[in-house]
Write an enzyme that holds these catalytic residues in place. Structure first.
Site, PDB file in Angstrom:
ATOM      1  N   GLN A  36       0.847  -1.216   0.000  1.00  0.00           N
ATOM      2  CA  GLN A  36       0.000   0.000   0.000  1.00  0.00           C
ATOM      3  C   GLN A  36       0.877   1.259   0.000  1.00  0.00           C
ATOM      4  O   GLN A  36       2.068   1.193   0.311  1.00  0.00           O
ATOM      5  CB  GLN A  36      -0.934   0.005   1.214  1.00  0.00           C
ATOM      6  CG  GLN A  36      -0.329  -0.417   2.506  1.00  0.00           C
ATOM      7  CD  GLN A  36      -1.330  -1.125   3.444  1.00  0.00           C
ATOM      8  OE1 GLN A  36      -2.572  -1.043   3.341  1.00  0.00           O
ATOM      9  NE2 GLN A  36      -0.772  -1.828   4.420  1.00  0.00           N
ATOM     10  N   GLU A  91      -1.167   0.246  13.019  1.00  0.00           N
ATOM     11  CA  GLU A  91      -0.522   1.321  13.790  1.00  0.00           C
ATOM     12  C   GLU A  91      -0.413   0.968  15.258  1.00  0.00           C
ATOM     13  O   GLU A  91       0.250   1.661  16.026  1.00  0.00           O
ATOM     14  CB  GLU A  91      -1.231   2.647  13.568  1.00  0.00           C
ATOM     15  CG  GLU A  91      -2.635   2.779  14.116  1.00  0.00           C
ATOM     16  CD  GLU A  91      -3.695   2.267  13.148  1.00  0.00           C
ATOM     17  OE1 GLU A  91      -3.603   1.083  12.771  1.00  0.00           O
ATOM     18  OE2 GLU A  91      -4.592   3.029  12.779  1.00  0.00           O
ATOM     19  N   ASP A 111      -0.678  -8.625  10.796  1.00  0.00           N
ATOM     20  CA  ASP A 111      -0.813  -7.616   9.753  1.00  0.00           C
ATOM     21  C   ASP A 111      -0.010  -8.057   8.538  1.00  0.00           C
ATOM     22  O   ASP A 111       1.079  -8.612   8.679  1.00  0.00           O
ATOM     23  CB  ASP A 111      -0.331  -6.234  10.238  1.00  0.00           C
ATOM     24  CG  ASP A 111      -0.898  -5.117   9.356  1.00  0.00           C
ATOM     25  OD1 ASP A 111      -1.723  -4.329   9.854  1.00  0.00           O
ATOM     26  OD2 ASP A 111      -0.552  -5.065   8.158  1.00  0.00           O
ATOM     27  N   ASP A 143      -0.732 -12.565   5.873  1.00  0.00           N
ATOM     28  CA  ASP A 143      -2.111 -12.307   5.453  1.00  0.00           C
ATOM     29  C   ASP A 143      -3.039 -12.964   6.474  1.00  0.00           C
ATOM     30  O   ASP A 143      -2.855 -14.131   6.812  1.00  0.00           O
ATOM     31  CB  ASP A 143      -2.325 -12.898   4.050  1.00  0.00           C
ATOM     32  CG  ASP A 143      -3.688 -12.563   3.473  1.00  0.00           C
ATOM     33  OD1 ASP A 143      -3.798 -12.428   2.253  1.00  0.00           O
ATOM     34  OD2 ASP A 143      -4.648 -12.439   4.267  1.00  0.00           O
ATOM     35  N   GLY A 144      -4.021 -12.231   6.936  1.00  0.00           N
ATOM     36  CA  GLY A 144      -4.923 -12.759   7.962  1.00  0.00           C
ATOM     37  C   GLY A 144      -5.630 -14.031   7.531  1.00  0.00           C
ATOM     38  O   GLY A 144      -5.881 -14.937   8.332  1.00  0.00           O
ATOM     39  N   ASP A 161      -9.506  -5.234  12.238  1.00  0.00           N
ATOM     40  CA  ASP A 161      -9.255  -3.806  12.075  1.00  0.00           C
ATOM     41  C   ASP A 161      -8.506  -3.611  10.755  1.00  0.00           C
ATOM     42  O   ASP A 161      -7.317  -3.307  10.701  1.00  0.00           O
ATOM     43  CB  ASP A 161      -8.419  -3.294  13.260  1.00  0.00           C
ATOM     44  CG  ASP A 161      -8.185  -1.799  13.169  1.00  0.00           C
ATOM     45  OD1 ASP A 161      -7.224  -1.319  13.844  1.00  0.00           O
ATOM     46  OD2 ASP A 161      -8.904  -1.119  12.411  1.00  0.00           O
TER      47      ASP A 161
END
Ligand code: SAM
Length: 291
Positions: A36, A91, A111, A143-144, A161
């Site tokens: 990203q 974060e 994450d 990756d979740g 989240d």
């Protein structure tokens, strides 16, 4: 109001055709990671902020409104949350809120973007507040979708989240029924899952996909929401369980639980909890050209 457009402004897409224009004091850092585009910006009105692929994720001014609303309803609904899984939450603010509950023995944050997590560790201390270093924390870069297939752990609370389903496609599958069915296999008997669900007013299809997928997977599904100024919209959350119902909890019980658990919050309380669940998912009923 006649805005003075002197200086630098960030134009954040709130929807496909509406934008939020925010005055920039300073650009702190930008990077394109494998997954990203990351921007750290200081806004005049919101302070230090994390932006991913053009969408504000968290700002120092109002991230607590989002992260407390995301985390605490599910956490107080569980009688003794010991193992918590966070998917996303780069974060570290979601992790920070989870760790406020003394019953938590292990908080695993998964994450996909390791570069982003390192950027957060370095620049976003006002958000993570050292939560990555808590002995109960474990950060997994994966990756979740892959993590929930590989782990042999069981979790009392799962907090999704993630980036929005309508932003980059990296999170899209994690708002689907197949994902929720897989997730349920690693949820403990009395487990509960909550997800941020974007904005039902601007992105109704994405919201309904997550909502209907959770309704097909869990017995109790509750919707709630609140206004987060830096997002420019009312953000929706959906919480689901086969046994626990946060919407059935009265304010006095919530406040007592927060006191007993010594959970300090800036925004969330028993009354706020009640108002969250009385806030309906907004839908845009306007049809262009129709009287
Ligand atoms: N607090 C923010 C908000 O406003 O919702 C979002 C939290 S965080 C910035 C979103 C995180 O989801 C990012 O760190 C991103 O790397 C992560 N993410 C996106 N897709 C993912 C996936 N498939 N597996 C794990 N993490 C993912």
């Amino acid at each position: 109001m006649n805005a003075d457009f002197n200086g630098l402004y960030y134009v954040q897409f709130v929807s496909k055709s509406s934008k939020l224009i925010m005055k920039v004091d300073r650009i702190v850092y930008t990077a394109r990671t494998k997954y990203q585009f990351v921007e750290l910006v200081e806004f005049e009105e919101f302070g230090l902020s994390l932006i991913l692929d053009g969408l504000v994720q968290s700002t120092v001014a109002d991230e607590h409104i989002y992260h407390e609303a995301l985390v605490h309803p599910a956490m107080v609904a569980h009688p003794n949350p010991r193992s918590v899984l966070i998917i996303g939450g780069g974060e570290g603010a979601t992790l920070r809120e989870v760790l406020k509950h003394p019953s938590v023995e292990k908080a695993v944050m998964v994450d996909i973007d390791g570069e982003l997590v390192e950027i957060a560790k370095r620049y976003l201390e006002p958000m993570h507040r050292g939560s990555f270093n808590d002995p109960r924390s474990e950060v997994v870069i994966m990756d979740g979708k892959e993590y929930i297939r590989k782990t042999d752990r069981v979790f009392d609370v799962v907090i999704l989240d993630l980036t929005d389903p309508y932003s980059s496609e990296i999170a899209r599958d994690l708002y689907s029924e197949p994902f929720y069915r897989e997730l349920k296999k690693i949820l403990s008997q009395n487990g509960i899952v909550v997800t941020q669900a974007g904005c039902s007013f601007y992105f109704e299809d994405a919201y309904d996909l997550a909502l209907n997928s959770l309704k097909s997977t869990f017995r109790i599904v509750r919707e709630y929401g609140n206004w987060v100024p830096s997002f420019g919209y009312l953000i929706n959350y959906i919480v689901a369980s086969d046994t626990l119902d946060p919407a059935a909890m009265d304010p006095e019980r919530i406040d007592r639980l927060l006191r007993e658990r010594r959970v300090e919050t800036r925004y969330y309380s028993g009354d706020v909890h009640q108002s969250l669940f009385k806030t309906p998912a907004l839908r845009n009923t306007y049809v262009k050209g129709k009287k």
